[in-house]
Design a protein around this motif. Structure first.
Motif, PDB file in Angstrom:
ATOM      1  N   VAL A 172      37.013  59.103  -9.000  1.00 62.67           N
ATOM      2  CA  VAL A 172      36.088  60.387  -9.279  1.00 62.67           C
ATOM      3  C   VAL A 172      35.506  60.304 -11.119  1.00 62.67           C
ATOM      4  CG1 VAL A 172      37.625  62.067 -10.027  1.00 62.67           C
ATOM      5  CG2 VAL A 172      36.129  62.877  -7.931  1.00 62.67           C
ATOM      6  N   CYS A 210      32.914  57.631 -10.661  1.00 58.10           N
ATOM      7  CA  CYS A 210      31.507  58.637  -9.506  1.00 58.10           C
ATOM      8  C   CYS A 210      30.798  59.904 -10.182  1.00 58.10           C
ATOM      9  CB  CYS A 210      32.187  59.530  -8.255  1.00 58.10           C
ATOM     10  SG  CYS A 210      30.587  59.528  -7.374  1.00 58.10           S
ATOM     11  N   ALA A 270      31.865  65.551  -6.375  1.00 56.42           N
ATOM     12  CA  ALA A 270      32.590  63.883  -6.032  1.00 56.42           C
ATOM     13  C   ALA A 270      34.313  64.437  -5.525  1.00 56.42           C
ATOM     14  CB  ALA A 270      32.613  62.569  -6.831  1.00 56.42           C
ATOM     15  N   ALA A 329      38.298  62.643  -4.315  1.00 57.84           N
ATOM     16  CA  ALA A 329      38.403  61.201  -4.481  1.00 57.84           C
ATOM     17  C   ALA A 329      39.332  61.247  -2.992  1.00 57.84           C
ATOM     18  CB  ALA A 329      39.359  61.697  -5.671  1.00 57.84           C
ATOM     19  N   VAL A 370      35.538  57.359  -2.097  1.00 59.98           N
ATOM     20  CA  VAL A 370      35.113  59.032  -2.536  1.00 59.98           C
ATOM     21  C   VAL A 370      33.960  59.533  -1.866  1.00 59.98           C
ATOM     22  CG1 VAL A 370      33.884  60.595  -4.811  1.00 59.98           C
ATOM     23  CG2 VAL A 370      35.375  58.546  -5.575  1.00 59.98           C
TER      24      VAL A 370
END
Length: 167
Positions: free
Chosen positions: A46, A49, A108, A110, A117
């Motif tokens: 995460v 991302c 996003a 996890a 994700v």
């Protein structure tokens, strides 16, 4: 286009149209996606991302921060103004004026294991309502939960004879 979205990890898409204060049409698109980041842990997945979402390639970043959601998984929010789509896209869609920017709120989240994700993405032409759309995106993200679709039954645990002797 739908096949490209599916190949990009999109699991769900919802499209909406409503009028703004001047009775002009505003378009909104909500997508839920599942992507593999390749990161070794969910928290790193995460974080990676979130950093990608806050990068300059997506547009003018308005906010980027980590979140605590009810599902208690690592999460990140990024909001930004995206540049106007290419003129050919505006021409085909027929709904966006040339040069119009759009607002996007992405969260996003996890997954419990691995590097995958889930991303909730809310994009709209209603840029003046960015704060309201951010709250909607956070509300949607707050409903995300993870359930093992094939839970393994727990093995019968034999009682401890030592514990029985002590009690």
């Amino acid at each position: 286009m739908l096949e490209d979205a599916r190949l990009g990890g999109v699991m769900h898409a919802s499209f909406g149209v409503h009028a703004d204060e001047a009775a002009a049409p505003c378009i909104s698109l909500l997508t839920l996606s599942d992507i593999d980041t390749g990161a070794p842990t969910p928290a790193l997945a995460v974080a990676q991302c979130g950093l990608r979402m806050a990068g300059p390639a997506l547009g003018e970043v308005q906010a980027a921060r980590f979140l605590t959601l009810p599902c208690e998984r690592p999460a990140a929010l990024t909001t930004c103004l995206l540049p106007a789509p290419p003129q050919r896209v505006s021409d085909v869609a027929g709904l966006l004026p040339a040069g119009a920017v759009v607002f996007q709120a992405r969260v996003a989240i996890a997954r419990p294991q691995g590097s995958r994700v889930v991303i909730t993405d809310l994009t709209t032409t209603a840029v003046p309502m960015a704060d309201e759309y951010t709250e909607i995106a956070l509300g949607v993200a707050g409903t995300v939960s993870f359930v093992d679709p094939d839970p393994r039954p727990q093995a019968d645990v034999r009682p401890s004879r030592l514990l029985e002797a002590l009690l």
